[in-house]
Design a protein around this motif. Structure first.
Motif: not given
Ligand code: NAP
Length: 491
Positions: A213-214, A195, A209-210, A123, A271, A217-218, A387
Motif C-alpha cells: 500500500r505504502g 511525500v 522497503t515496506g 526503510g 517479508c 502510493a509513493l 520474493l
Molecule cells: P509501511 O507501513 O509501508 O512503512 C514504510 C515507510 O513508508 C514508512 O516510513 C511509512 O511512513 C511510509 N509510508 C507508508 N505509506 C505511505 C504513504 N501512503 N505515503 C507516504 N509514506 C508512506 O511498511 P512497514 O509496516 O514499516 O513494514 C512492513 C512491511 O514491509 C511488510 O509488508 C513487509 O513484508 C515489508 N518488508 C519488505 C521487505 C523486502 O525487502 N521486500 C523487507 C522488510 C519488510 P508512515 O508509517 O508514516 O506512513
C-alpha cells in the motif's frame, strides 16, 4: 522544490540542499576513497552498537539478541559494498577503440555507469538497522556515489536520529567539511514529509522497503512528478512452499518443524515469511504442522500499529467462506503477545479468492492440500510475483521438471529444501521479484547487485584521454575491470 511553510518541508529543503552539496564530491570519489566512506560507516555502527541497540529495543519489541545481530548484518552490508566498489566491475567500463579503417569509420566509444544523484530511502519497521538509516538501500546508494536522505520511520525515530549522528561523526573523518553532513541525512517521520521528499526535484531515485500500500502510493508520487524518477519498492510476498509427495512421505516431521520455525520466526514479521504451504492430502503433513505450531508460544509484535494491522488482516482472512481454522491464534490480554495461527483452504479457493495469495504480515500461514501433483503446477501458474518460492522435494521426482521453471518465472529466489527467512548478504543474493513482491522485477535490494539501481550508463564518444573521466582512460588509474573491444580484461 518544496514550500518551506511546514517544519517537515523545511527539513526536506535543508536535507536536499545538503545532499546536493555532497553529491559532486561523492560522485567524484575514486573506488578507494568511496570504499573508505563505507568502511568508516561500518566501523562506526559496530562501535556504537551499545548505544544504538537499547534505543532500538525501547522503540520496538525486538529482542536484544536479534537487534545485535542486525547491527552486525548492517555493518557487514556496508563492508560488502566497500568491496563491490573496490572490485570495480559494478561500473561496467566498456571501451570500443576507434576503427577509422571500417566503413563507416567507428569512433572511440567508452561507456560506464555513474551515480544518479541524491536518493530518498524509506526503510521498513521490521528491520530498524538493516533496512533503515544505514541499511542496504543506503549502503548501495553510497556505493553508487549517491548521497542519501532517509525518511525516518515512525516506528524508530530516535534510532534514526542517533544513527545519523553516528554516521556524521564517522563521515567527518573521511569527507571534507561542508560535504560530510550531506552524505546521509534524515527527515520526517510524518507521512507528509516523506511525500515532500519524493516530490523534491533534487531527489533522483527512491529506495523503499515496506508495505505494498505504502510503496504503491509513493511510486505514484514519484511517477507523477514533472520529472519522474526511478522508484525501487521492495514490498511483501506470500513466499509459497511446495511439498512433493515423496518429500512428505520421507520426512514429514522435519519439514513441518522447519516450516513452522520459519513462519513463526520473529512473530512472522519477515517479508520472506512462508505464508503458504502446499502439501499432499493424506500424507500426515497437516497433522505434523498443527502439532509443531501448537508448541510455539505467543510473541510480541513490533508495535501496536503492526499488531492492529495484522489482526485486521487475519480477521478478513478468517471471515472468508471456505476457510478452516486449524489454530485460531489470539492475543494475550495482559502482554498483547500474539499466538501463531494457521488456516487451511481448499486449493481451488486460492483461484476464486486472490486475496488469499496476498501477504498477511505476522504470525499466520495458509495450508493448502492437493490430491494430484499436477495441481502444484496449476497453483504455481496462478501465483502472483513472489520474493521466494521453496520446494521441499526429492531428487529425480518427475513433478520437478514442470514445477521449477514455473517457480523461476514467478520468484526472485527459488529454494530447494531450505527455508526462505534469513537473507544472506552476498554477491549472488537476489531479494526482489516480479510485481507485486517488488515494483520492478529488474533489480535486487540485498546483495552486491543492489548498487545497479542507483547507477545509469553514459557513453563518452571521441574524447581525448585527458578530457575523459579517469575511470575511462587507457592508463586505467582506478584499476577497474574493463571490456576492451569485446574482450574482458582484469586489472
Ligand atoms: P509501511 O507501513 O509501508 O512503512 C514504510 C515507510 O513508508 C514508512 O516510513 C511509512 O511512513 C511510509 N509510508 C507508508 N505509506 C505511505 C504513504 N501512503 N505515503 C507516504 N509514506 C508512506 O511498511 P512497514 O509496516 O514499516 O513494514 C512492513 C512491511 O514491509 C511488510 O509488508 C513487509 O513484508 C515489508 N518488508 C519488505 C521487505 C523486502 O525487502 N521486500 C523487507 C522488510 C519488510 P508512515 O508509517 O508514516 O506512513
Amino acid at each position: 522544490m518544496t514550500t518551506p511553510d511546514r517544519q517537515g518541508d523545511r527539513a526536506v529543503e535543508r536535507a536536499c540542499a545538503q545532499a546536493v552539496a555532497a553529491a559532486d564530491w561523492l560522485a567524484g570519489t575514486d573506488p578507494q576513497r568511496r570504499a573508505a566512506v563505507l568502511t568508516a560507516l561500518a566501523d562506526a555502527v559496530d562501535a556504537a552498537a551499545d548505544e544504538l541497540v537499547p534505543i532500538a529495543r525501547a522503540e520496538s519489541a525486538l529482542p536484544t539478541a536479534r537487534l545485535t545481530g542486525e547491527v552486525a548484518r548492517t555493518s557487514g552490508q556496508l563492508r560488502l559494498f566497500a568491496e563491490v566498489v573496490r572490485d570495480g566491475a559494478c561500473f561496467e567500463v566498456t571501451v570500443d577503440t576507434a576503427r577509422p579503417d571500417l566503413a563507416p569509420p567507428r569512433p572511440d566509444l567508452r561507456r560506464w555507469l555513474v551515480g544518479l544523484g541524491p536518493v530518498a530511502v524509506f526503510g521498513a519497521s521490521n528491520f530498524p538497522f538493516a533496512f533503515s538509516t544505514l541499511g542496504n538501500d543506503t549502503a548501495s546508494a553510497l556505493a553508487a556515489g549517491c548521497p542519501v536522505v532517509v525518511k525516518t520511520h515512525p516506528g524508530h525515530p530516535r534510532l534514526t536520529a542517533a544513527t545519523v549522528a553516528v554516521a556524521r561523526r564517522a563521515l567527518a573523518e573521511v569527507a571534507p567539511e561542508g560535504v560530510a553532513d550531506g552524505i546521509v541525512t534524515a527527515v520526517g517521520p510524518d507521512v507528509e514529509t516523506g511525500v515532500a521528499l519524493v516530490r523534491d526535484d533534487r531527489i533522483e531515485a527512491v529506495g523503499f522497503t515496506g508495505s505494498a500500500r505504502g510503496g504503491l502510493a509513493l511510486q505514484r508520487i514519484a511517477q507523477d512528478r514533472p520529472r519522474p524518477i526511478p522508484f525501487y519498492g521492495e514490498l511483501g510476498s506470500i513466499n509459497p512452499v511446495f511439498v512433493t509427495r515423496a518429500a512428505a512421505a520421507a520426512r514429514p516431521r522435519e519439514i513441518a518443524a522447519g516450516f513452522v520455525g520459519s513462519y513463526t520466526l520473529g512473530a512472522g514479521q519477515y517479508c520472506t515469511k512462508p505464508g503458504l504451504l502446499v502439501v499432499p492430502r493424506g500424507s500426515g503433513m497437516r497433522g505434523a504442522v498443527v502439532e509443531a505450531v501448537a508448541g510455539v508460544g505467543a510473541q510480541a509484535m513490533l508495535n501496536p500499529g503492526v499488531r492492529a494491522g495484522f489482526l485486521a488482516g487475519l480477521d478478513h482472512r478468517l471471515a472468508l467462506p471456505g476457510v478452516e481454522v486449524l489454530l485460531p491464534g489470539g492475543v494475550d490480554p495482559e502482554t498483547a503477545a500474539v499466538a501463531p495461527s494457521l488456516v487451511a483452504v481448499p486449493i481451488g479457493l486460492t483461484a476464486d479468492v486472490p486475496d488469499l495469495l496476498e501477504e498477511c504480515f505476522g504470525p499466520t500461514s495458509l495450508l493448502v492440500e492437493y490430491e494430484d501433483e499436477a495441481e502444484l503446477a496449476d497453483l504455481a501458474r496462478r501465483l502472483p510475483g513472489v520474493l521466494t518460492a521453496t520446494v521441499a522435494g526429492e531428487v529425480g521426482e518427475p513433478v520437478l521438471a514442470e514445477l521449477l521453471p514455473l517457480l523461476e518465472a514467478r520468484a526472485g529466489r527459488v529454494l530447494w529444501n531450505g527455508w526462505p527467512t534469513g537473507v544472506a548478504v552476498t554477491w549472488s543474493m537476489q531479494h526482489g521479484g516480479p510485481f507485486p513482491s517488488a515494483t520492478t522485477a529488474l533489480h535486487t535490494s540485498v546483495g552486491a547487485a543492489a548498487v545497479r539501481r542507483f547507477l545509469r550508463p553514459v557513453t563518452w564518444q571521441g574524447f581525448p584521454q585527458d578530457l575523459l573521466p579517469e575511470a575511462l582512460r587507457d592508463a586505467n588509474p582506478w584499476r577497474l575491470p574493463r571490456r576492451v573491444d569485446g574482450v574482458l580484461r582484469l586489472p
